[in-house]
Scaffold this motif. Structure first.
Motif, PDB file in Angstrom:
ATOM      1  N   ALA A  81       8.158 -15.335 -31.548  1.00 60.97           N
ATOM      2  CA  ALA A  81       8.782 -16.233 -30.565  1.00 60.97           C
ATOM      3  C   ALA A  81      10.096 -15.674 -30.032  1.00 60.97           C
ATOM      4  O   ALA A  81      10.349 -15.691 -28.815  1.00 60.97           O
ATOM      5  N   LEU A  82      10.945 -15.153 -30.921  1.00 62.76           N
ATOM      6  CA  LEU A  82      12.235 -14.628 -30.475  1.00 62.76           C
ATOM      7  C   LEU A  82      12.079 -13.364 -29.645  1.00 62.76           C
ATOM      8  O   LEU A  82      12.780 -13.174 -28.643  1.00 62.76           O
ATOM      9  N   THR A  83      11.167 -12.485 -30.059  1.00 65.78           N
ATOM     10  CA  THR A  83      10.940 -11.252 -29.293  1.00 65.78           C
ATOM     11  C   THR A  83      10.426 -11.571 -27.899  1.00 65.78           C
ATOM     12  O   THR A  83      10.887 -11.006 -26.895  1.00 65.78           O
ATOM     13  N   VAL A  84       9.466 -12.492 -27.819  1.00 65.56           N
ATOM     14  CA  VAL A  84       8.911 -12.886 -26.522  1.00 65.56           C
ATOM     15  C   VAL A  84       9.978 -13.580 -25.675  1.00 65.56           C
ATOM     16  O   VAL A  84      10.072 -13.347 -24.459  1.00 65.56           O
ATOM     17  N   TYR A  85      10.773 -14.420 -26.297  1.00 65.08           N
ATOM     18  CA  TYR A  85      11.828 -15.126 -25.557  1.00 65.08           C
ATOM     19  C   TYR A  85      12.812 -14.144 -24.919  1.00 65.08           C
ATOM     20  O   TYR A  85      13.162 -14.285 -23.735  1.00 65.08           O
ATOM     21  N   TYR A  86      13.246 -13.160 -25.685  1.00 65.89           N
ATOM     22  CA  TYR A  86      14.232 -12.210 -25.158  1.00 65.89           C
ATOM     23  C   TYR A  86      13.650 -11.395 -24.011  1.00 65.89           C
ATOM     24  O   TYR A  86      14.294 -11.190 -22.981  1.00 65.89           O
ATOM     25  N   ALA A  87      12.407 -10.940 -24.197  1.00 66.52           N
ATOM     26  CA  ALA A  87      11.753 -10.195 -23.112  1.00 66.52           C
ATOM     27  C   ALA A  87      11.567 -11.077 -21.883  1.00 66.52           C
ATOM     28  O   ALA A  87      11.699 -10.610 -20.743  1.00 66.52           O
ATOM     29  N   SER A  88      11.294 -12.357 -22.081  1.00 67.84           N
ATOM     30  CA  SER A  88      11.053 -13.261 -20.962  1.00 67.84           C
ATOM     31  C   SER A  88      12.331 -13.567 -20.193  1.00 67.84           C
ATOM     32  O   SER A  88      12.317 -13.665 -18.959  1.00 67.84           O
ATOM     33  N   ILE A  89      13.450 -13.733 -20.911  1.00 68.33           N
ATOM     34  CA  ILE A  89      14.729 -13.925 -20.241  1.00 68.33           C
ATOM     35  C   ILE A  89      15.037 -12.735 -19.337  1.00 68.33           C
ATOM     36  O   ILE A  89      15.447 -12.887 -18.173  1.00 68.33           O
ATOM     37  N   THR A  90      14.818 -11.554 -19.858  1.00 61.62           N
ATOM     38  CA  THR A  90      15.082 -10.336 -19.081  1.00 61.62           C
ATOM     39  C   THR A  90      14.155 -10.243 -17.883  1.00 61.62           C
ATOM     40  O   THR A  90      14.574  -9.886 -16.772  1.00 61.62           O
ATOM     41  N   PHE A  91      12.892 -10.566 -18.083  1.00 66.03           N
ATOM     42  CA  PHE A  91      11.907 -10.489 -17.002  1.00 66.03           C
ATOM     43  C   PHE A  91      12.216 -11.518 -15.916  1.00 66.03           C
ATOM     44  O   PHE A  91      12.069 -11.239 -14.719  1.00 66.03           O
ATOM     45  N   GLY A  92      12.637 -12.709 -16.323  1.00 63.47           N
ATOM     46  CA  GLY A  92      13.014 -13.714 -15.341  1.00 63.47           C
ATOM     47  C   GLY A  92      14.199 -13.274 -14.496  1.00 63.47           C
ATOM     48  O   GLY A  92      14.224 -13.483 -13.282  1.00 63.47           O
ATOM     49  N   CYS A  93      15.195 -12.646 -15.143  1.00 66.78           N
ATOM     50  CA  CYS A  93      16.348 -12.126 -14.399  1.00 66.78           C
ATOM     51  C   CYS A  93      15.921 -11.057 -13.391  1.00 66.78           C
ATOM     52  O   CYS A  93      16.478 -10.974 -12.287  1.00 66.78           O
ATOM     53  N   LEU A  94      14.943 -10.257 -13.762  1.00 70.20           N
ATOM     54  CA  LEU A  94      14.445  -9.229 -12.848  1.00 70.20           C
ATOM     55  C   LEU A  94      13.903  -9.842 -11.567  1.00 70.20           C
ATOM     56  O   LEU A  94      14.196  -9.371 -10.459  1.00 70.20           O
ATOM     57  N   TYR A  95      13.146 -10.908 -11.688  1.00 70.32           N
ATOM     58  CA  TYR A  95      12.558 -11.525 -10.500  1.00 70.32           C
ATOM     59  C   TYR A  95      13.628 -12.215  -9.646  1.00 70.32           C
ATOM     60  O   TYR A  95      13.556 -12.189  -8.412  1.00 70.32           O
ATOM     61  N   VAL A  96      14.590 -12.830 -10.288  1.00 69.30           N
ATOM     62  CA  VAL A  96      15.687 -13.431  -9.521  1.00 69.30           C
ATOM     63  C   VAL A  96      16.461 -12.341  -8.785  1.00 69.30           C
ATOM     64  O   VAL A  96      16.858 -12.510  -7.626  1.00 69.30           O
ATOM     65  N   LEU A  97      16.662 -11.208  -9.449  1.00 72.95           N
ATOM     66  CA  LEU A  97      17.379 -10.101  -8.818  1.00 72.95           C
ATOM     67  C   LEU A  97      16.617  -9.573  -7.609  1.00 72.95           C
ATOM     68  O   LEU A  97      17.217  -9.269  -6.570  1.00 72.95           O
ATOM     69  N   ASN A  98      15.302  -9.451  -7.729  1.00 74.35           N
ATOM     70  CA  ASN A  98      14.504  -8.961  -6.607  1.00 74.35           C
ATOM     71  C   ASN A  98      14.673  -9.855  -5.381  1.00 74.35           C
ATOM     72  O   ASN A  98      14.801  -9.367  -4.248  1.00 74.35           O
TER      73      ASN A  98
END
Length: 299
Positions: A81-98
């Protein structure tokens, strides 16, 4: 694929036919009758045929929609859960940045054309490439160093690696680098600074985020060695939800509070998330992994 879909339909038809046949086998002597290759569907009346078709589509829907969602159950394990959460936070920021890049640099004071805006995605892409080329080697050296330091050798004298060792100085560098790059980008874009300045920030975001993506993906395959595809699937499922939410809220948030405050907020969330996840994995990771191995029968 089309072949896989046909296989699912064929299996569902066969299962439904077998269930209907079992329900209609009232004389109890089916096992005494010789096997005939004639299709079972041709021997049942219309009402039973409808029953077969209904069961077939129920099975198809279950296998296509419900069975794949069983991967969510792996989130009950804190390490996953924690590993997926951290990767998901980063991935979400990527899409907002795009979305931010497209919205910000197509408007004043930049007023770049569509082609130029497209080229602005190159800096973070270069960061992805460099992190992919050298980040893995860096982590390999860390893994070997930690295994030798702990004296973890198998009966053949080979080093034994554990997933938690992937979160060492590399994770801390990434956890600080990419949130700092987000804040850097946000305020430089907000103030209309020369375009090279926010693009340098995006380059460092690319490095930091790719280190996290690679680390999380590899750790999930190591936490679930016999079900590595399930780990990747749950990671993709959750992070795509985050990216969907990011894609929906990015434009209104930029209009409402601007890039500066938006990326300051996201940077703080990313920094706190990274620090918390890394600390928790270093502190409790071994116990979580052992418990997960025991419950999954892989220990």
């Amino acid at each position: 694929t089309l072949k896989a879909k046909k296989n699912v339909v064929a299996e569902a038809e066969a299962d439904a036919a077998r269930e209907v046949a079992a329900e209609n086998n009232l004389d109890g002597d089916e096992g005494k009758r010789p096997h005939r290759p004639t299709s079972m569907l041709q021997r049942v009346p219309t009402r039973q045929s409808v029953h077969v078709q209904t069961k077939k589509w129920v099975l198809i829907l279950r296998r296509c929609l419900l069975d794949p969602l069983k991967i969510i159950l792996y989130l009950r394990f804190p390490a996953v859960a924690l590993t997926v959460y951290y990767a998901s936070i980063t991935f979400g920021c990527l899409y907002v940045l795009n979305i931010s890049v497209q919205q910000t640099f197509s408007q004043p004071p930049y007023n770049f054309s569509t082609v130029i805006v497209g080229l602005l995605y190159i800096p973070n892409s270069v960061g992805y490439i460099l992190a992919s080329l050298y980040g893995g080697r860096w982590v390999d050296r860390i893994m070997h160093r930690e295994a030798r330091k702990a004296g973890r050798y198998d009966e053949h004298g080979k080093l034994m690696f554990i997933p938690e060792d992937r979160m060492r100085e590399n994770a801390w560098v990434a956890a600080v680098l990419f949130p700092a790059a987000l804040v850097w980008y946000g305020w430089s874009a907000q103030k209309g600074v020369f375009w090279v300045v926010p693009m340098i920030a995006n380059f460092f975001f690319g490095i930091g985020s790719m280190l996290i993506f690679a680390m999380a993906t590899t750790m999930l395959t190591e936490f679930m060695p016999r079900k590595a595809s399930h780990g990747i699937a749950v990671n993709n499922f959750v992070r795509n939800i985050f990216s969907c939410v990011g894609g929906v809220v990015a434009h209104p948030l930029i209009d409402a509070i601007g890039n500066g405050w938006l990326w300051t907020g996201l940077g703080v969330v990313a920094l706190a998330s990274g620090g918390g996840v890394i600390w928790a994995m270093r502190r409790f990771g071994k116990g979580w992994r052992v418990r997960m191995d025991r419950e999954m029968g892989t220990g």
